[in-house]
Design a protein around this motif. Structure first.
Motif, PDB file in Angstrom:
ATOM      1  N   THR A 108       0.867  -1.179   0.000  1.00 22.23           N
ATOM      2  CA  THR A 108       0.000   0.000   0.000  1.00 22.23           C
ATOM      3  C   THR A 108       0.901   1.226   0.000  1.00 22.23           C
ATOM      4  N   ILE A 109       0.283   2.385  -0.214  1.00 22.14           N
ATOM      5  CA  ILE A 109       1.053   3.630  -0.197  1.00 22.14           C
ATOM      6  C   ILE A 109       0.396   4.601   0.776  1.00 22.14           C
ATOM      7  N   ASP A 110       1.186   5.162   1.646  1.00 24.54           N
ATOM      8  CA  ASP A 110       0.740   6.214   2.559  1.00 24.54           C
ATOM      9  C   ASP A 110       1.543   7.450   2.200  1.00 24.54           C
ATOM     10  N   GLU A 111       0.879   8.396   1.537  1.00 20.08           N
ATOM     11  CA  GLU A 111       1.546   9.571   1.001  1.00 20.08           C
ATOM     12  C   GLU A 111       2.646   9.121   0.044  1.00 20.08           C
ATOM     13  N   ASN A 112       3.910   9.270   0.380  1.00 18.91           N
ATOM     14  CA  ASN A 112       4.979   8.892  -0.548  1.00 18.91           C
ATOM     15  C   ASN A 112       5.759   7.665  -0.108  1.00 18.91           C
ATOM     16  N   ARG A 113       5.297   6.987   0.926  1.00 15.83           N
ATOM     17  CA  ARG A 113       6.054   5.846   1.441  1.00 15.83           C
ATOM     18  C   ARG A 113       5.277   4.547   1.234  1.00 15.83           C
ATOM     19  N   PRO A 114       5.898   3.561   0.590  1.00 12.70           N
ATOM     20  CA  PRO A 114       5.229   2.266   0.454  1.00 12.70           C
ATOM     21  C   PRO A 114       5.290   1.481   1.758  1.00 12.70           C
ATOM     22  N   HIS A 115       4.271   0.662   1.983  1.00  8.96           N
ATOM     23  CA  HIS A 115       4.228  -0.239   3.128  1.00  8.96           C
ATOM     24  C   HIS A 115       3.904  -1.627   2.596  1.00  8.96           C
ATOM     25  N   VAL A 116       4.627  -2.632   3.059  1.00  7.98           N
ATOM     26  CA  VAL A 116       4.414  -4.010   2.633  1.00  7.98           C
ATOM     27  C   VAL A 116       4.234  -4.858   3.875  1.00  7.98           C
ATOM     28  N   ARG A 117       3.209  -5.713   3.824  1.00  8.69           N
ATOM     29  CA  ARG A 117       2.963  -6.597   4.954  1.00  8.69           C
ATOM     30  C   ARG A 117       2.382  -7.913   4.458  1.00  8.69           C
TER      31      ARG A 117
END
Length: 161
Positions: free
Chosen positions: A19-28
């Motif tokens: 997913t993307i939160d503003e400009n930072r990707p998050h992977v889980r």
């Protein structure tokens, strides 16, 4: 085509969801559920960062790597947010628990109100065999018709409107 292999990977492997939160990707890690109609469902604790990310940007990508080193990427968006107490939540939860018994610890009675289930609308599927040959590539641009989706069918990928 390799649709049955794609479905088997979804059913048997853990995915990594980006997913993307503003400009930072998050992977889980995520364990998706595929129902009898070929729809993919995901669940989460309602108070998680993942839910916050999805509210800001519903587009996600799931990435799987199976034991044969085959890679499956599925891109799309989250559609329905289904909270505990709704009939849809109960039906999907019961099907998930029946088909994936190891998920029972997520759906204990004391925390079921804190969960949400999402339907994943698939727009792009890319399946690569271990020899790095792309064997399946299906793409439905979301910008043209965001409500058209792919369903995972045993005989192939089916369009759903």
């Amino acid at each position: 085509m390799y649709e049955s292999e794609v479905i088997d990977i979804i059913k048997s492997e853990v995915a990594f969801m980006g997913t993307i939160d503003e400009n930072r990707p998050h992977v889980r890690p995520m364990k998706p559920y595929i129902d009898q109609e070929g729809h993919i469902w995901l669940f989460s604790r309602y108070d998680s960062r993942k839910v916050s990310d999805l509210k800001k940007n519903p587009r996600i990508e799931l990435c799987f790597l199976d034991k044969k080193q085959q890679v499956l990427n599925i891109y799309g968006r989250i559609k329905d947010e289904t909270k505990a107490g709704s009939p849809t939540f109960q039906v999907i939860r019961d099907m998930m628990l029946h088909d994936i018994p190891e998920m029972k610890h997520y759906f204990k009675d004391d925390n079921k109100d804190s969960l949400v289930i999402y339907r994943f609308i698939v727009h792009d599927v890319r399946f690569m065999k271990a020899d790095c040959q792309v064997t399946t590539r299906v793409n439905l641009p979301m910008e043209h018709d965001p409500d058209t989706e792919l369903s995972m069918c045993q005989g192939g990928f089916c369009l759903v409107e």
